[in-house]
Motif scaffolding. Structure first.
Motif, PDB file in Angstrom:
ATOM      1  N   GLY A  42       0.666  -5.950 -16.548  1.00 57.71           N
ATOM      2  CA  GLY A  42       1.147  -6.768 -15.371  1.00 57.71           C
ATOM      3  C   GLY A  42       0.930  -8.258 -16.125  1.00 57.71           C
ATOM      4  O   GLY A  42       1.966  -8.948 -16.169  1.00 57.71           O
ATOM      5  N   HIS A  43       0.067  -8.680 -16.686  1.00 54.50           N
ATOM      6  CA  HIS A  43      -0.174 -10.000 -16.925  1.00 54.50           C
ATOM      7  C   HIS A  43       0.632 -10.482 -18.136  1.00 54.50           C
ATOM      8  O   HIS A  43       1.314 -11.512 -18.050  1.00 54.50           O
ATOM      9  N   GLU A  64       4.312  -3.469 -26.485  1.00 54.80           N
ATOM     10  CA  GLU A  64       3.381  -2.502 -25.688  1.00 54.80           C
ATOM     11  C   GLU A  64       2.945  -1.230 -26.729  1.00 54.80           C
ATOM     12  O   GLU A  64       4.006  -0.606 -27.049  1.00 54.80           O
ATOM     13  N   ASN A  72      -4.247  -1.081 -17.377  1.00 55.32           N
ATOM     14  CA  ASN A  72      -5.190  -1.305 -16.088  1.00 55.32           C
ATOM     15  C   ASN A  72      -4.113  -1.394 -14.878  1.00 55.32           C
ATOM     16  O   ASN A  72      -4.309  -1.350 -13.790  1.00 55.32           O
ATOM     17  N   VAL A  73      -3.011  -2.095 -15.154  1.00 61.73           N
ATOM     18  CA  VAL A  73      -2.098  -2.450 -14.377  1.00 61.73           C
ATOM     19  C   VAL A  73      -1.463  -1.156 -13.222  1.00 61.73           C
ATOM     20  O   VAL A  73      -1.157  -1.100 -12.325  1.00 61.73           O
ATOM     21  N   ASN A  76      -5.474   0.438 -11.484  1.00 61.52           N
ATOM     22  CA  ASN A  76      -6.156  -0.246 -10.549  1.00 61.52           C
ATOM     23  C   ASN A  76      -6.009   0.269  -9.041  1.00 61.52           C
ATOM     24  O   ASN A  76      -5.195   1.016  -8.550  1.00 61.52           O
ATOM     25  N   THR A  77      -6.866  -0.491  -8.329  1.00 64.48           N
ATOM     26  CA  THR A  77      -6.856  -0.106  -6.748  1.00 64.48           C
ATOM     27  C   THR A  77      -6.079  -0.959  -5.918  1.00 64.48           C
ATOM     28  O   THR A  77      -6.033  -0.898  -4.706  1.00 64.48           O
ATOM     29  N   ILE A  79      -6.199  -4.091  -5.109  1.00 68.59           N
ATOM     30  CA  ILE A  79      -6.363  -4.814  -4.031  1.00 68.59           C
ATOM     31  C   ILE A  79      -6.097  -6.562  -4.424  1.00 68.59           C
ATOM     32  O   ILE A  79      -6.413  -6.830  -5.401  1.00 68.59           O
ATOM     33  N   VAL A 208       0.058  -3.425 -32.168  1.00 68.97           N
ATOM     34  CA  VAL A 208      -0.426  -4.189 -32.859  1.00 68.97           C
ATOM     35  C   VAL A 208      -1.450  -3.869 -33.870  1.00 68.97           C
ATOM     36  O   VAL A 208      -2.488  -3.481 -33.219  1.00 68.97           O
ATOM     37  N   THR A 366     -12.715  -6.222 -13.454  1.00 68.32           N
ATOM     38  CA  THR A 366     -12.487  -5.483 -12.470  1.00 68.32           C
ATOM     39  C   THR A 366     -11.500  -6.098 -11.545  1.00 68.32           C
ATOM     40  O   THR A 366     -11.276  -5.379 -10.506  1.00 68.32           O
ATOM     41  N   GLY A 367     -11.094  -7.385 -11.662  1.00 70.66           N
ATOM     42  CA  GLY A 367     -10.365  -7.963 -10.547  1.00 70.66           C
ATOM     43  C   GLY A 367      -8.964  -8.525 -10.845  1.00 70.66           C
ATOM     44  O   GLY A 367      -8.582  -9.603 -10.139  1.00 70.66           O
ATOM     45  N   GLY A 368      -8.437  -8.239 -11.802  1.00 69.65           N
ATOM     46  CA  GLY A 368      -7.311  -9.249 -12.365  1.00 69.65           C
ATOM     47  C   GLY A 368      -5.968  -8.618 -11.807  1.00 69.65           C
ATOM     48  O   GLY A 368      -5.120  -9.457 -12.071  1.00 69.65           O
ATOM     49  N   PHE A 369      -5.795  -7.545 -11.227  1.00 72.89           N
ATOM     50  CA  PHE A 369      -4.486  -7.291 -10.675  1.00 72.89           C
ATOM     51  C   PHE A 369      -3.916  -8.331  -9.736  1.00 72.89           C
ATOM     52  O   PHE A 369      -2.812  -8.619  -9.867  1.00 72.89           O
ATOM     53  N   LYS A 370      -4.737  -8.823  -8.655  1.00 70.28           N
ATOM     54  CA  LYS A 370      -4.419  -9.659  -7.725  1.00 70.28           C
ATOM     55  C   LYS A 370      -3.972 -11.083  -8.451  1.00 70.28           C
ATOM     56  O   LYS A 370      -3.193 -11.773  -7.905  1.00 70.28           O
TER      57      LYS A 370
HETATM   58  C1  LIG Z   1     -10.053   1.458 -11.756  1.00 63.82           C
HETATM   59  C2  LIG Z   1      -9.676   0.117 -11.695  1.00 63.82           C
HETATM   60  C3  LIG Z   1      -9.659  -0.656 -10.582  1.00 63.82           C
HETATM   61  C4  LIG Z   1      -9.372  -1.869 -10.358  1.00 63.82           C
HETATM   62  N1  LIG Z   1      -9.019  -2.630  -9.188  1.00 63.82           N
HETATM   63  C5  LIG Z   1      -8.382  -3.682  -9.025  1.00 63.82           C
HETATM   64  C6  LIG Z   1      -8.315  -4.249  -7.466  1.00 63.82           C
HETATM   65  O1  LIG Z   1      -8.392  -3.511  -6.686  1.00 63.82           O
HETATM   66  N2  LIG Z   1      -7.655  -5.589  -7.518  1.00 63.82           N
HETATM   67  C7  LIG Z   1      -7.422  -6.265  -8.647  1.00 63.82           C
HETATM   68  O2  LIG Z   1      -7.276  -7.621  -8.475  1.00 63.82           O
HETATM   69  N3  LIG Z   1      -7.900  -5.612  -9.974  1.00 63.82           N
HETATM   70  C8  LIG Z   1      -8.282  -4.568 -10.059  1.00 63.82           C
HETATM   71  N4  LIG Z   1      -8.485  -3.978 -11.392  1.00 63.82           N
HETATM   72  C9  LIG Z   1      -8.419  -4.901 -12.572  1.00 63.82           C
HETATM   73  C10 LIG Z   1      -6.823  -5.071 -12.993  1.00 63.82           C
HETATM   74  O3  LIG Z   1      -6.356  -3.952 -13.028  1.00 63.82           O
HETATM   75  C11 LIG Z   1      -6.755  -5.678 -14.467  1.00 63.82           C
HETATM   76  O4  LIG Z   1      -7.703  -6.918 -14.357  1.00 63.82           O
HETATM   77  C12 LIG Z   1      -5.325  -5.970 -14.752  1.00 63.82           C
HETATM   78  O5  LIG Z   1      -4.439  -5.013 -14.465  1.00 63.82           O
HETATM   79  C13 LIG Z   1      -5.555  -6.368 -16.211  1.00 63.82           C
HETATM   80  O6  LIG Z   1      -4.351  -7.194 -16.664  1.00 63.82           O
HETATM   81  P1  LIG Z   1      -3.019  -6.233 -17.391  1.00 63.82           P
HETATM   82  O7  LIG Z   1      -1.964  -5.633 -16.241  1.00 63.82           O
HETATM   83  O8  LIG Z   1      -2.234  -6.925 -18.068  1.00 63.82           O
HETATM   84  O9  LIG Z   1      -3.815  -5.077 -18.397  1.00 63.82           O
HETATM   85  P2  LIG Z   1      -3.280  -3.844 -18.754  1.00 63.82           P
HETATM   86  O10 LIG Z   1      -2.410  -3.172 -17.733  1.00 63.82           O
HETATM   87  O11 LIG Z   1      -4.338  -2.986 -19.211  1.00 63.82           O
HETATM   88  O12 LIG Z   1      -2.409  -4.350 -20.000  1.00 63.82           O
HETATM   89  C14 LIG Z   1      -2.901  -4.329 -21.429  1.00 63.82           C
HETATM   90  C15 LIG Z   1      -1.977  -3.689 -22.099  1.00 63.82           C
HETATM   91  O13 LIG Z   1      -2.141  -3.926 -23.430  1.00 63.82           O
HETATM   92  C16 LIG Z   1      -2.025  -2.878 -24.350  1.00 63.82           C
HETATM   93  N5  LIG Z   1      -2.538  -2.871 -25.327  1.00 63.82           N
HETATM   94  C17 LIG Z   1      -3.802  -2.983 -26.018  1.00 63.82           C
HETATM   95  N6  LIG Z   1      -3.800  -3.132 -27.214  1.00 63.82           N
HETATM   96  C18 LIG Z   1      -2.644  -3.041 -27.584  1.00 63.82           C
HETATM   97  C19 LIG Z   1      -2.147  -3.167 -29.112  1.00 63.82           C
HETATM   98  N7  LIG Z   1      -2.964  -3.378 -30.092  1.00 63.82           N
HETATM   99  N8  LIG Z   1      -0.836  -3.453 -29.448  1.00 63.82           N
HETATM  100  C20 LIG Z   1       0.041  -3.478 -28.284  1.00 63.82           C
HETATM  101  N9  LIG Z   1      -0.467  -3.266 -27.012  1.00 63.82           N
HETATM  102  C21 LIG Z   1      -1.591  -2.983 -26.764  1.00 63.82           C
HETATM  103  C22 LIG Z   1      -2.247  -1.555 -23.477  1.00 63.82           C
HETATM  104  O14 LIG Z   1      -1.780  -0.498 -23.872  1.00 63.82           O
HETATM  105  C23 LIG Z   1      -1.965  -2.423 -22.248  1.00 63.82           C
HETATM  106  O15 LIG Z   1      -0.809  -1.635 -21.544  1.00 63.82           O
HETATM  107  C24 LIG Z   1      -9.025  -2.664 -11.492  1.00 63.82           C
HETATM  108  C25 LIG Z   1      -9.277  -2.169 -12.668  1.00 63.82           C
HETATM  109  C26 LIG Z   1      -9.564  -0.700 -13.062  1.00 63.82           C
HETATM  110  C27 LIG Z   1      -9.647   0.047 -14.256  1.00 63.82           C
END
Ligand SMILES: Cc1cc2nc3c(=O)[nH]c(=O)nc-3n(C[C@H](O)[C@H](O)[C@H](O)COP(=O)(O)OP(=O)(O)OC[C@H]3O[C@@H](n4cnc5c(N)ncnc54)[C@H](O)[C@@H]3O)c2cc1C
Lengths: 416, 1000
Positions: A42-43, A64, A72-73, A76-77, A79, A208, A366-370
């Motif tokens: 997501g980020h 990706e 994690n996107v 997550n739950t 919230i 990467v 644990t809280g980055g989705f929001k």
């Molecule tokens: C069970 C659970 C419950 C949660 N509940 C909540 C909640 O209720 N509310 C909330 O706000 N947050 C929640 N979170 C936290 C939230 O999901 C994360 O903080 C947030 O999604 C992280 O950002 P992202 O979406 O960019 O991460 P990700 O979706 O993890 O994106 C990172 C990406 O990088 C990719 N990547 C990794 N290494 C490489 C590489 N070498 N080369 C290329 N790509 C790579 C991965 O495959 C992945 O797709 C929860 C997390 C979990 C696990």
């Protein structure tokens, strides 16, 4: 970009929904980009979108390693709330919440942001003290926050055990009505589609494996699909932040842990707001499909294993059944984990690194989705200007050396 | 009577035990041994539910846990059980069964009108619409939520009980079909301890659903005997009704054993469950295979069933699943089912076989029986409204082959191993082209056998099972040579018939020549159609996980057991890919749904996070104490007497301590003995102050920091003797502090000769405080000299108090003369009562935590977790003087970081409200001047706030930015009701600033 709307659905429906095209192109990596975002979560996707949309930086790739949104996107739950204690956190999460409120239309993609309210429970004088403090701070920061009595909670969520004899008696709670949940996958897909429409290359299946520098500046990325040169690089890889940073010779103050969650079988509506109890590690909401989504506490040992330990699930469910006695006979359908990247102060790192041109956005734990929209927005600003925006300036990597921590752990111990 | 589809003979039902239950109010007759599904079929009920999205009529598809449709609601009230699967729920007399997701009735469901809208609401339609106007989304959502969901949650607390068992074994065998039974036998013969678990109430697996013979007897009889033999062996535990639902880290297998009705139970009672946590050395995966359905239009109508399920209902339950059947097949297995049906008197109108030339033994037999066999043919469409009325057949080139009336269509799309557990554990799979399915690779200590390994036919299953059992036992250290006497005797490998070659031919997407007839369901539960998959791929969601998430394929309560294996083939064909390149969606626990109560196990009610009690708990209760939750304890908050509020009581107790004497139960404090030659050195490293030179018999207040320099815990430590210290921790920090100390000792400083022992529960702690505490203690009787010189402040003495061995610490958390008397827990109540008795002449009162809080706040003593929150350093609370310069300690370096030295850090101050009667709310933020501006910068917040009875006014402690340097400044506290309370800051000490009262 093909517009999404009811008239389009109907018109295409008359022809078997055949007229739709790919939500985003299947881009192959070009040899060089102005900005490369590592991590299609997501980020990362939000960052790419705002770079293209607001800063006119369109020669951008998101790399990706697997399929988009598989991190994690998509685990997550979901919230979403902004009632954080410290000013720096409150400002960035509230900014993010405001973006959430218009996100579906901004992206022309229904991310189903549902402001059903987030209720935090207090079970002891100590909890109530912390909640009162947070509500006080939230209000002065312009964030909606209400302190609720046990009776008000019983009316809002009648299925909670609000009796005084409960093991975790509910002494009160806080409610943020503007908080809620969103459809997590849709957030990734919506940003991907909108970023793609602005010319961003979204490259899936591209891991990467190395970061090359020249003269102290980031120069290129080694990937499983060849070398890609980059003017600037943003690492947005959540649980893998330490692994990627190590490729640039950096050690981040981050530990990665499994965090587990589960859903139950679908039920007719029984639970309206999101209910969280940080004291006993319960957080639960009911999806539009009718499933209860439950989050567990973090696994204490550091690990990249995507199977957490059952002990943690057991603990969470015991507390859940104590709080919601009628859930005992409801059954768990699926259970999974994600790898979360946790900073010592439970706050993220968003900003430059000692390697010129290399930026990180991680530590959301644990809280980055929001924070997804706000995080992408400020990180895009940071990448475009080479400088943090005032909203993320307090979240620099340098805060650990300076000691300017933003400790959301100690304050309320609620991070989801 | 009224079981028109019950066959006159056969079946594993007890015709001597008839029963009846209701389904949507209608009476259904059955027998002991029936499932709900088999009884419903025997009664001719085909329609049993409505689908999740379009509310289409649905019936029974399978005879086991893989059924995607047969979800029903059982029971009522607190005993309600939502979404139970009729195909695995044993029928019981008097049960109340209701359909789910249909209104007003199953036959006429209003929401089925949604079917008309189907063209406009394909997979993921909601992502594309309902965005305008934003205001209406809550309304749209309410409608979506009402329409979705399935069953209803119970209305009250769960009356059932759950417990758990930990077990270890050498070989865990999952599944008691032929492969599992053979494996368990082979492993047990080699001396391995075996657990054999099967989700069904009887052993036999596939044998229960066929007429096959093993060792010359009917398969089910052989299975029953084999299981009985095994159960007789002390090395083997046979667990029927037990589902292995998850494989976790370190080969932890989780199983749930359903506990059956007890005599005298109300009808349909579910008796809860027992969760087994088994750590086997090896696992034999003999979980069988699931048949794959086939695509054709309206393949979801009630009456469309897996071919294997028709056989199961026939053989196992003597229920005819229809009165006239057609089969649609890709292999020979359907012929067996067709022949069996015909044999039982159910006419089989036709078999449409996609193969050009089905020429095996079974097709020949079918033809010989006069069954019409159509080669190179398919079912194009199923006709009917609420159940199958006919099928439209055609050749694969599209030419029609007629419409055949029937009310049962058996689908035989081949078999896919049930490898869920293996895959959950991260086990790899290979694509088996002959089977057109993924088969597990042996790994992770998992040995697949039988259907789960892709073997079809009983003989092969027995053979593979025996091999897997032997190799699993060998891997667990049991070789054939060491084999003791076999349980049950008999040859290792029973004889059975080999299955004929299946001659399987894949048939995924119906050829274009058949035309785009709709709808063709890939996932019946989630109403995902072939067109949905096409749309999904068109939109670029190609990864199998994307397809799953976009369409919700496989996300129903059936977890896509039938849909996923089919979808892999369909997606591969639609994209022109090899199925291995498509893969399967990730399998996640649980294999079948498990009640949250079962997962929580015993940790509910009184056993949920059990409360801890001090030796005086019952006394407090009897004295009418009001309690507060502190960690795992309930501590007396105050002891209100007649007519008193808690607040009044606390005020009275405060004054008792200040003026006379009070007694506090502080047994909940953490107590850690730090023992060993390096104990002093260890303490020096973890505390900010020095310890090595503290003489035995002396006490010192210590402060412990995290690596970040923030206060972690505080408390007094006494040096008991040369090598022994006793450390007090805060009540709620006790476990955490011990873990923290152990972490450093074990991982960073293993060279230190120090042992830590928690003695929190060994020693009860009675705090006797107040100017008359010395007299009280003397009156209670002690051999310790109590005068000021002999026993000064911050020292410790061992002796006897009230005849009991005691350690007495002259330390104080109230600012008064005080003795903290530690006595062995079992004698504490006696000492407590003696002190109260002997203190009576001096006006003693027991006091609670509220008074304790007020007393310490009057003195400005901090409480970790109240004045501190993980962001507060010793400098911030004015304890710089405690920091040793001469030694290093945890957190020291962090304290020199620039941000921690800034003058505008939040620092501890006292607050006096302008109105002395105005107690400022705790937690209230503090600002320089009231304003409506938002965000409004905050200076800090109120950490503690009370009415001080000794001072007759409100006092508070607060953390205020730059507060130390600007004492006396005016601030405003924001009350929750949005009022502003004017206050003035002061030194955080309100009472006896010189400490004179401590040294009397
Ligand atoms: C069970 C659970 C419950 C949660 N509940 C909540 C909640 O209720 N509310 C909330 O706000 N947050 C929640 N979170 C936290 C939230 O999901 C994360 O903080 C947030 O999604 C992280 O950002 P992202 O979406 O960019 O991460 P990700 O979706 O993890 O994106 C990172 C990406 O990088 C990719 N990547 C990794 N290494 C490489 C590489 N070498 N080369 C290329 N790509 C790579 C991965 O495959 C992945 O797709 C929860 C997390 C979990 C696990």
């Amino acid at each position: 970009m093909q517009r999404y709307s009811l008239p389009h659905l109907i018109r295409r429906g008359l022809r078997g929904q055949r007229g739709w095209t790919r939500a985003w192109r299947k881009a192959a990596p070009k040899p060089s980009y102005d900005v490369v975002i590592v991590g299609g979560g997501g980020h990362g996707l939000a960052t790419a979108y705002y770079l293209a949309k607001l800063h006119g930086v369109r020669n951008v790739a998101v790399l990706e390693r697997g399929w988009l949104g598989g991190g994690n996107v998509g685990r997550n739950t979901a919230i979403v709330r902004s009632n954080y204690l410290w000013d720096a956190s409150a400002h960035i999460y509230e900014f993010s919440l405001q973006l959430w409120e218009g996100l579906s239309r901004e992206l022309n993609y229904n991310v189903m942001f549902s402001q059903r309210g987030v209720l935090n429970l207090g079970h002891s004088a100590h909890d109530m003290h912390g909640l009162a403090r947070r509500v006080g701070a939230n209000k002065l920061n312009g964030i909606d926050a209400e302190l609720l009595s046990t009776e008000q909670i019983a009316r809002l969520v009648p299925i909670l055990d609000t009796s005084a004899a409960a093991r975790y008696p509910i002494l009160g709670g806080t409610l943020q009505r503007r908080g809620g949940v969103a459809r997590h996958d849709a957030v990734a897909w919506g940003y991907a589609r909108a970023a793609d429409a602005l010319g961003v290359d979204i490259v899936e299946g591209c891991e990467v494996t190395g970061i090359r520098a020249a003269a102290g500046r980031v120069a290129a990325l080694e990937t499983t699909r060849g070398e890609i040169r980059a003017g600037k690089v943003g690492l947005v890889v959540a649980g893998n932040a330490s692994v990627l940073a190590a490729m640039a010779g950096l050690r981040l103050p981050i530990q990665s842990h499994p965090l587990q969650a589960l859903v139950t079988e679908p039920l007719k509506p029984v639970l309206d707001p999101v209910v969280m109890s940080s004291a006993v590690h319960v957080y639960v909401s009911q999806t539009d499909r009718g499933e209860l989504v439950l989050g567990a506490g973090i696994d204490a040992p550091t690990s990249y294993d995507l199977r957490g330990s059952f002990r943690v699930i057991e603990h969470t469910l015991a507390a859940t059944v104590e709080l919601f006695p009628i859930f005992s006979r409801v059954r768990m359908l699926r259970q999974w984990a994600g790898t979360v990247d946790v900073c010592p102060d439970a706050s993220p790192i968003i900003g430059p690194t000692p390697m010129e041109g290399l930026f990180v956005n991680c530590g959301w734990g644990t809280g980055g989705f929001k924070a997804t929209p706000g995080s992408g927005w400020v990180f895009a600003h940071t990448l475009a200007h080479g400088q943090p925006h005032p909203l993320n300036a307090p979240f620099g990597l340098d805060r650990f050396a300076a000691g300017a921590l933003i400790d959301e752990h100690g304050a309320a111990a609620v991070a989801h | 009577m009224s079981q028109p589809y019950r066959l006159p003979r056969g079946g594993r039902i007890d015709r001597g035990a008839p029963l009846q239950f209701t389904f949507d109010g209608r009476t259904i007759h059955g027998y002991q041994g029936d499932t709900l599904a088999s009884a419903l079929l025997a009664n001719g009920a085909a329609l049993i539910g409505r689908s999740f999205k379009y509310h289409r009529p649905r019936g029974i598809v399978a005879a086991g846990a893989e059924d995607p449709n047969a979800f029903v609601q059982l029971g009522r009230g607190a005993r309600a059980a939502p979404n139970r699967l009729a195909t695995v729920t044993p029928a019981a007399h008097g049960m109340q069964v209701r359909s789910v997701n249909a209104w007003p009735s199953l036959d006429y469901d209003v929401m089925s009108l949604l079917g008309l809208a189907a063209p406009f609401i394909p997979a993921g339609f909601y992502y594309k619409t309902l965005m305008w106007p934003r205001r209406l989304w809550p309304l749209y959502e309410r409608v979506l939520r009402r329409a979705a969901g399935l069953g209803r949650a119970p209305s009250g607390p769960d009356p059932d009980r759950y417990d758990y068992v930990h077990a270890r074994c050498d070989v865990l065998v999952v599944g008691a079909g032929p492969a599992g039974l053979a494996a368990a036998r082979a492993a047990a013969r080699r001396g391995a301890r075996v657990i054999l678990a099967d989700e069904q109430p009887q052993p036999g697996g596939s044998l229960l659903a066929s007429a096959e013979r093993v060792d010359g007897v009917p398969g089910h009889a052989w299975a029953a005997a084999a299981a009985a033999d095994l159960a007789a062996s002390p090395r083997v535990t046979v667990l029927p009704d037990t589902t292995v639902f998850g494989l976790y880290q370190s080969n932890l297998a989780l199983m749930v054993e359903r506990r059956r009705e007890q005599p005298g139970d109300a009808a349909g009672t579910e008796r809860g469950a027992r969760t087994w946590r088994v750590t086997p050395r090896r696992i034999v995966l003999a979980s069988g295979a699931h048949e794959r359905p086939l695509l054709c239009a309206n393949n979801d109508l009630p009456g469309v069933m897996l071919a294997s399920a028709t056989a199961a209902y026939l053989h196992r339950y003597a229920a005819a699943p229809g009165s006239r059947a057609v089969f649609f097949t890709t292999n020979d297995t359907a012929y067996r089912a067709a022949l069996d049906l015909a044999e039982a008197g159910v006419p089989v109108a036709a078999i449409a076989d996609v193969r050009a030339d089905p020429d095996g033994r079974l097709p020949a037999e079918a033809r010989a029986r006069g069954i019409q066999v159509l080669a190179a043919a398919a079912v194009r469409r199923v006709l009917g409204r609420r159940r199958v009325a006919a099928v439209e057949l055609c050749s694969l080139d599209g030419s029609p082959r007629g419409v055949v009336e029937c009310d049962l269509l058996g689908l035989a799309g081949g078999f896919a191993p049930a490898l869920h557990l293996h895959a959950q554990a991260g086990g790899r799979t290979d694509w088996d082209p002959a089977l057109a399915a993924f088969v597990p690779r042996r790994s992770n200590g998992v040995h697949p056998a039988g259907g789960a390994a892709g073997a079809l036919g009983t003989a092969a299953a027995l053979r593979q099972g025996a091999q897997a059992g032997a190799s699993a036992a060998a891997a667990a250290g049991f070789t054939a040579d060491a084999a003791p006497a076999p349980p049950g005797g008999g040859p290792e490998l029973p004889s059975a018939q080999d299955a004929p070659d299946l001659g399987f031919q894949p048939y995924w997407v119906p050829p274009n020549a058949l035309g785009r007839v709709k709808p063709q369901f890939v996932d019946l539960h989630e109403d995902v159609t072939l067109d949905d998959l096409r749309l999904t791929l068109r939109e670029g969601f190609e990864a199998v996980e994307h397809v799953k998430r976009y369409t919700t394929l496989g996300m129903g309560p059936d977890q896509g057991k039938l849909a996923n294996p089919l979808a892999t083939g369909v997606l591969a064909e639609l994209q022109g890919l090899h199925p291995a390149a498509v893969g399967a969606p990730r399998y996640r626990p649980a294999y079948t749904p498990v009640a949250l109560g079962a997962l929580a196990g015993r940790s509910v009610g009184a056993l949920s996070d059990p409360l801890r009690a001090t030796p005086m708990q019952a006394w407090h209760q009897a004295a009418g104490a009001r309690f507060e939750s502190v960690g795992q304890w309930r501590r007396p908050l105050a002891y209100p007497q007649r007519g008193e509020t808690v607040h009044d009581a606390a005020a009275r107790e405060c004054l008792a301590v200040r003026r006379r004497v009070g007694l506090l139960d502080s047994s909940t404090l953490g107590k850690i003995e730090v023992n060993g030659p390096d104990a002093g050195e260890f303490l020096e490293r973890v505390y900010v102050n020095t310890w090595k030179r503290l003489p035995p018999g002396r006490c010192r207040y210590g402060l412990m920091l995290g690596e970040d320099g923030m206060i972690l815990d505080d408390g007094v430590t006494a040096r008991l003797d040369e090598r022994r210290y006793l450390t007090f921790t805060s009540t709620s920090g006790a476990a955490e502090v011990l873990a923290w100390l152990e972490r450093w000792l074990q991982t960073e400083w293993p060279e230190l000769r120090v042992y830590l022992t928690s003695v929190s529960e060994h020693w009860a702690c009675l705090a006797l405080a107040g100017p008359r505490s010395r007299e009280t203690l003397a009156a209670a009787g002690t051999d310790i000299a109590l005068d000021r010189q002999a026993f000064p402040h911050m020292t410790f003495r061992a002796g006897r108090v009230a005849g009991v061995r005691a350690r007495v610490f002259r330390i104080s958390f109230s600012g008064e003369l005080s003795y903290e008397i530690n006595v062995p827990a079992d004698q504490a109540l006696h000492v407590w009562e003696t002190l109260l008795e002997c203190g009576r002449p001096f006006g003693i009162a027991p006091y609670g935590t509220e008074a304790m809080h007020v007393l310490r706040a009057e003195k400005g003593y901090v409480i970790v977790g109240q004045e501190t929150d993980g962001s507060v350093t010793p400098l911030d609370v004015g304890l710089r003087r405690m920091l040793s310069r001469r030694k290093d300690f945890l957190g020291k370096r962090s304290l020199s970081r620039p941000a921690l030295l800034r003058a505008d850090r939040k620092q501890l101050v006292g607050l006096r409200s302008d109105d002395p009667a105005q107690v400022v709310p705790e937690g209230a933020p503090l600002v320089d001047a009231p304003s409506r501006r938002r965000p409004l910068p905050m200076r800090g917040h109120v950490t503690s706030s009370y009415h001080s009875p000794a001072l007759g006014r409100a006092i508070a402690l607060a953390l205020v930015s730059g507060g130390r340097a600007s004492l006396g400044e005016r601030l405003y506290a924001a009350a929750p009701d949005d009022r502003w309370i004017p206050v003035r800051s002061c030194l955080p000490i309100f009472y006896d600033p010189t400490g004179a009262r401590l040294h009397v």
